[in-house]
Design a protein around this motif. Structure first.
Motif, PDB file in Angstrom:
ATOM      1  N   ALA A  39       0.943  -1.179   0.056  1.00 52.35           N
ATOM      2  CA  ALA A  39       0.140  -0.081   0.110  1.00 52.35           C
ATOM      3  C   ALA A  39       1.062   1.343  -0.026  1.00 52.35           C
ATOM      4  O   ALA A  39       2.015   1.186   0.660  1.00 52.35           O
ATOM      5  N   PRO A  40       0.340   2.290  -0.737  1.00 55.72           N
ATOM      6  CA  PRO A  40       1.191   3.487  -0.693  1.00 55.72           C
ATOM      7  C   PRO A  40       1.358   4.036   0.686  1.00 55.72           C
ATOM      8  O   PRO A  40       0.520   3.970   1.570  1.00 55.72           O
ATOM      9  N   LEU A  41       2.369   4.903   1.120  1.00 58.93           N
ATOM     10  CA  LEU A  41       2.454   5.535   2.410  1.00 58.93           C
ATOM     11  C   LEU A  41       2.201   6.827   2.473  1.00 58.93           C
ATOM     12  O   LEU A  41       2.152   7.666   1.472  1.00 58.93           O
ATOM     13  N   VAL A  42       0.901   7.183   3.419  1.00 59.40           N
ATOM     14  CA  VAL A  42       0.625   8.289   3.717  1.00 59.40           C
ATOM     15  C   VAL A  42       1.896   9.411   4.124  1.00 59.40           C
ATOM     16  O   VAL A  42       1.704  10.308   3.757  1.00 59.40           O
ATOM     17  N   HIS A  43       2.550   8.858   4.982  1.00 60.11           N
ATOM     18  CA  HIS A  43       3.711   9.687   5.511  1.00 60.11           C
ATOM     19  C   HIS A  43       5.015   8.655   5.356  1.00 60.11           C
ATOM     20  O   HIS A  43       4.731   7.539   5.800  1.00 60.11           O
ATOM     21  N   ALA A  44       6.022   8.886   4.524  1.00 53.73           N
ATOM     22  CA  ALA A  44       7.244   8.114   4.468  1.00 53.73           C
ATOM     23  C   ALA A  44       7.852   7.431   5.685  1.00 53.73           C
ATOM     24  O   ALA A  44       8.134   6.471   5.494  1.00 53.73           O
ATOM     25  N   GLU A  45       7.526   8.324   6.664  1.00 53.87           N
ATOM     26  CA  GLU A  45       8.265   7.779   8.018  1.00 53.87           C
ATOM     27  C   GLU A  45       7.664   6.717   8.623  1.00 53.87           C
ATOM     28  O   GLU A  45       7.872   6.122   9.483  1.00 53.87           O
ATOM     29  N   ALA A  46       6.250   6.495   8.309  1.00 59.84           N
ATOM     30  CA  ALA A  46       5.177   5.449   8.990  1.00 59.84           C
ATOM     31  C   ALA A  46       5.411   4.400   8.135  1.00 59.84           C
ATOM     32  O   ALA A  46       4.573   4.087   7.210  1.00 59.84           O
ATOM     33  N   THR A  47       6.230   3.239   8.538  1.00 66.81           N
ATOM     34  CA  THR A  47       6.210   2.194   7.901  1.00 66.81           C
ATOM     35  C   THR A  47       4.838   1.224   7.862  1.00 66.81           C
ATOM     36  O   THR A  47       4.345   1.116   9.089  1.00 66.81           O
ATOM     37  N   GLY A  48       4.311   0.821   6.802  1.00 68.90           N
ATOM     38  CA  GLY A  48       3.192   0.068   6.775  1.00 68.90           C
ATOM     39  C   GLY A  48       1.918   0.824   7.177  1.00 68.90           C
ATOM     40  O   GLY A  48       0.992   0.451   7.360  1.00 68.90           O
TER      41      GLY A  48
END
Length: 784
Positions: free
Chosen positions: A145-154
């Motif tokens: 799934a695409p990331l809403v925020h890059a720093e939040a894995t999964g």
């Protein structure tokens, strides 16, 4: 309405005094933020898509406009937790480069009139290269799934887990496992007054006064100043009359930061009033959760163990100050509810999506977890072929203090007693006979019970346990009597319609022996009130009431000492009542007003034993206390249309000492009404592109008087040692228990069809879909 509340026997506490707040409000004399005039009016340009990259922003020549490019000196909103694998993501005041939810503010337009600002905002052209949005939390957890925020894995922003020792061994001993897959759809608190802010710059002092619809004036000031980089002494925050908060006005609105920044830039006044569409799409949402719950029962129906998996959709950003952990972590800690279960295994995750950020809403996660837990108990009762109340009777906590599987300490309560009171008051045996007769005539009546605990009045220890960088909790009250004998209580809490001013006056009046009409409660102004945490979490009466009592006790001690001196009596022989100090057993007395005047004007007569003036401070920071209740809903379901008619609602409530029965009943009434809306009507609906389909009150349906039945109230007063006033909180309880009771009643009504409604709201469409899938609808039905 029937209220069975025993008075306390004191002069004022326990009496149903009319709320001092009401006359101004009902006569149109209230002071609201939107009433203030301003030189400039602000409208926000909001994203029409859920996810994408901002290409360009084009404004008409000469338009007053602010974009993220103008705000580079401002910090993002970034609430912090130090536990539970929390990922700190920042929210810009205006979307900076990307948009993450429909309704996110991209630009702010300002003009000299409301209509002019609206017209200019409509002319702003924003180019956005759309990307695929994530709307549901389960989809956001999927691999790839695409990331809403890059720093939040999964896309997981916070995750809590708990497993009690020996859980697996207990689980293996179960006679049966009962499972519920529960779903709570997204809501909006929908206060009568939407958000509004007014920032005015004072050129003579360089200060800004921000008047806004907030539940937390002091923390709003701290947060805004931190983000802008200005001294707190340069900002005054005022919360005037607030037309409902319910948690939505607890979290920091980025719009307020923009208003303060713009007022300083323009050296003028600026104002913004949110319209209802903005409120429904861009003001904090709540309750969007998936809960998988399993219960292990022995052959006698005793609950041995609980296993849960909670996924909370927290939206695109984390709310300040409670963070996105507020819903998933409360669910993790309080899922076992009022039931005696020692083995517990649970995982709870907060998941980022391209949707409006979530924030606390009356009851926070407890309406959801109570609904799912009570469905589990009903399903187990059906398995064991016993009354649902009997299964609860076998499992409710009845020994206190009780330490839960998650370490929460329950003080004295009446979990079984409130249920028994509710069973007797509703006459369950008689209802079952009536229900059977109705079924024989093609009518489907149902009864639903919900028993629950409500954690209330907790201070800094509870919040610190969550690892919050900002740990709310304590409350402070400055209490003074002026030379004319009038009392002023300045409080850090910030009431918004729940009658706190009246209740606090009753507590203070009893302690210092005066009439409440001589007491004025001042709140909602950072220049006038002590630093406090505002109003939320069923805490104001417990915390502010405790602080008021402590301050009043100090005032009382001083008055008694002065009266002993002036009446030539021992302090222990002095009593304060009816506005005077009396020597017990004599006719000697002196008015409190005379004593106070002496404290200011004749302090020398006390030979240095009395400090001048009459001002004392009380601060209270308790561990917390648990209220409890049993809710009962009677419904009739039309199987042809799926319509649910509320026939009656009954509440047996225990909130400790009732300070003002009328106010307490009003709080329960309001909460139950919101809970019925939660159960039957209210749902924020996104389509697959992230567009909100319920952006007006024609689509998002709050309950009206037609949907609210007679509400019958009963009270038990279990006095607690965890609150110095002996009172417990009850502000959220009505909203916590009502959804579970209503949906239990619907399922009871539909039991002949073997369906299970495990989702809320239980709309006619969902009820009809369940009935159609059962294959048991009578062939003569209008829509069979």
């Amino acid at each position: 309405m029937t209220a069975h509340t025993k008075g306390s026997g004191t002069t004022w506490v326990g009496r149903s005094l009319r709320r001092v707040e009401d006359p101004a409000l009902v006569t149109g004399q209230g002071r609201f933020t939107a009433d203030l005039p301003a030189v400039h009016w602000v409208r926000f340009v909001r994203s029409s898509v859920a996810a994408g990259t901002i290409g360009s922003i084009t404004a008409p020549d000469g338009a007053g406009i602010v974009t993220a490019a103008d705000l580079k000196s401002l910090k993002p909103i970034r609430p912090m937790l130090s536990k539970f694998n929390y990922v700190a993501v920042g929210q810009p005041i205006l979307a900076d480069g990307v948009v993450r939810f429909t309704g996110e503010a991209i630009a702010a337009v300002y003009a000299r009139g409301k209509d002019e600002a609206e017209d200019i905002a409509e002319l702003i052209e924003v180019e956005i290269a759309e990307t695929s949005p994530l709307i549901d939390a389960i989809d956001a957890l999927a691999d790839g799934a695409p990331l809403v925020h890059a720093e939040a894995t999964g896309n997981v922003i916070v995750e809590g887990r708990i497993v009690t020792p020996g859980f697996d061994e207990v689980w293996k001993t179960a006679h049966t496992i009962i499972r519920v897959d529960g779903r709570s759809r997204r809501q909006n608190a929908t206060p009568m007054e939407a958000r509004a802010g007014h920032a005015a710059f004072d050129a003579s002092t360089g200060r800004v006064t921000l008047t806004c619809t907030t539940q937390m004036p002091h923390l709003t000031r701290t947060a805004v100043c931190d983000i802008i980089g200005m001294p707190e002494s340069d900002l005054r925050v005022v919360a005037p009359d607030v037309g409902g908060g319910f948690g939505q006005k607890m979290s920091l609105a980025p719009e307020y930061v923009l208003l303060v920044w713009l007022a300083r830039k323009l050296r003028s006044s600026v104002a913004w009033t949110e319209d209802r569409r903005e409120n429904l799409i861009a003001s904090f949402h709540s309750r969007d959760q998936h809960v998988e719950l399993e219960g292990a029962f022995d052959k006698g129906g005793k609950l041995l163990a609980l296993r849960g998996d909670i996924v909370a959709n927290v939206g695109a950003y984390s709310c300040f100050p409670t963070t996105s952990g507020v819903e998933p972590l409360m669910a993790l800690a309080e899922l076992p509810g009022p039931y005696d279960v020692r083995a517990y295994h649970c995982r709870s995750r907060g998941v980022l999506t391209h949707t409006c950020p979530m924030a606390p809403y009356r009851g926070v996660s407890r309406p959801v977890i109570t609904f799912v837990l009570e469905r589990l108990m009903d399903k187990a009762a059906a398995f064991f072929a016993i009354e649902p109340t009997e299964l609860r009777r076998r499992n409710l906590i009845d020994t206190f203090p009780y330490t839960s599987a998650t370490g929460l300490v329950f003080d004295d309560g009446s979990y079984k007693a409130t249920m028994e009171m509710a069973i007797a008051a509703i006459d369950l045996r008689s209802f079952r006979k009536q229900q059977q007769t109705a079924r024989e005539n093609g009518r489907y009546l149902g009864i639903g019970f919900a028993t629950f605990s409500e954690r209330t009045g907790y201070g800094t220890p509870a919040f610190a346990a969550r690892g919050m960088a900002i740990s709310p909790g304590f409350e402070t009250v400055h209490l003074s009597i002026d030379p004319s004998g009038f009392v002023e209580a300045r409080i850090g809490s910030s009431p918004h319609g729940q009658g706190l001013r009246t209740s606090l006056a009753q507590i203070i009046a009893d302690e210092i022996g005066i009439d409440p009409e001589f007491i004025k409660v001042v709140h909602g102004d950072t220049d006038r009130s002590p630093y406090g945490w505002g109003t939320f979490a069923s805490r104001s009466l417990v915390l502010s009431g405790g602080a008021s009592l402590i301050a009043a006790q100090k005032i009382r001690a001083k008055l008694v000492k002065m009266a002993g001196h002036m009446l030539e009596a021992a302090p222990e022989d002095i009593t304060l009542q009816a506005g005077s100090a009396h020597v017990i057993g004599t006719d000697r007395s002196i008015t409190i007003a005379t004593l106070v005047r002496a404290a200011y004007h004749q302090v020398h007569i006390f030979n240095g034993e009395i400090e001048p003036g009459m001002t004392e401070t009380g601060t209270y920071d308790p561990s917390g206390t648990f209220s409890n209740a049993c809710h009962v809903a009677l419904v009739e379901v039309d199987i042809d249309t799926g319509r649910v008619e509320m026939k009656k609602f009954l509440v047996a409530e225990d909130a400790g000492l009732i300070i003002n029965p009328m106010i307490a009943d009003g709080q329960v009434h309001g909460g139950v009404a919101q809970g019925i809306g939660n159960a039957l009507l209210e749902e924020i609906i996104y389509d697959e592109t992230g567009n909100i389909l319920s952006s007006t009150l024609a689509d998002f349906l709050p309950p009206t008087s037609r949907e609210i039945p007679e509400i019958e109230l009963h009270h038990i007063e279990t006095l607690t040692g965890n609150s110095i006033t002996k009172a417990k909180g009850l502000g959220e309880g009505g909203a916590i228990g009502a959804p579970a009771a209503v949906i239990s009643a619907i399922n009871d009504a539909l039991s002949p069809f073997g369906v299970s409604i495990d989702e809320m709201p239980a709309t006619p469409q969902r009820i009809r879909a369940a009935l159609r899938s059962s294959g048991k609808l009578p062939s003569h039905g209008r829509f069979a």
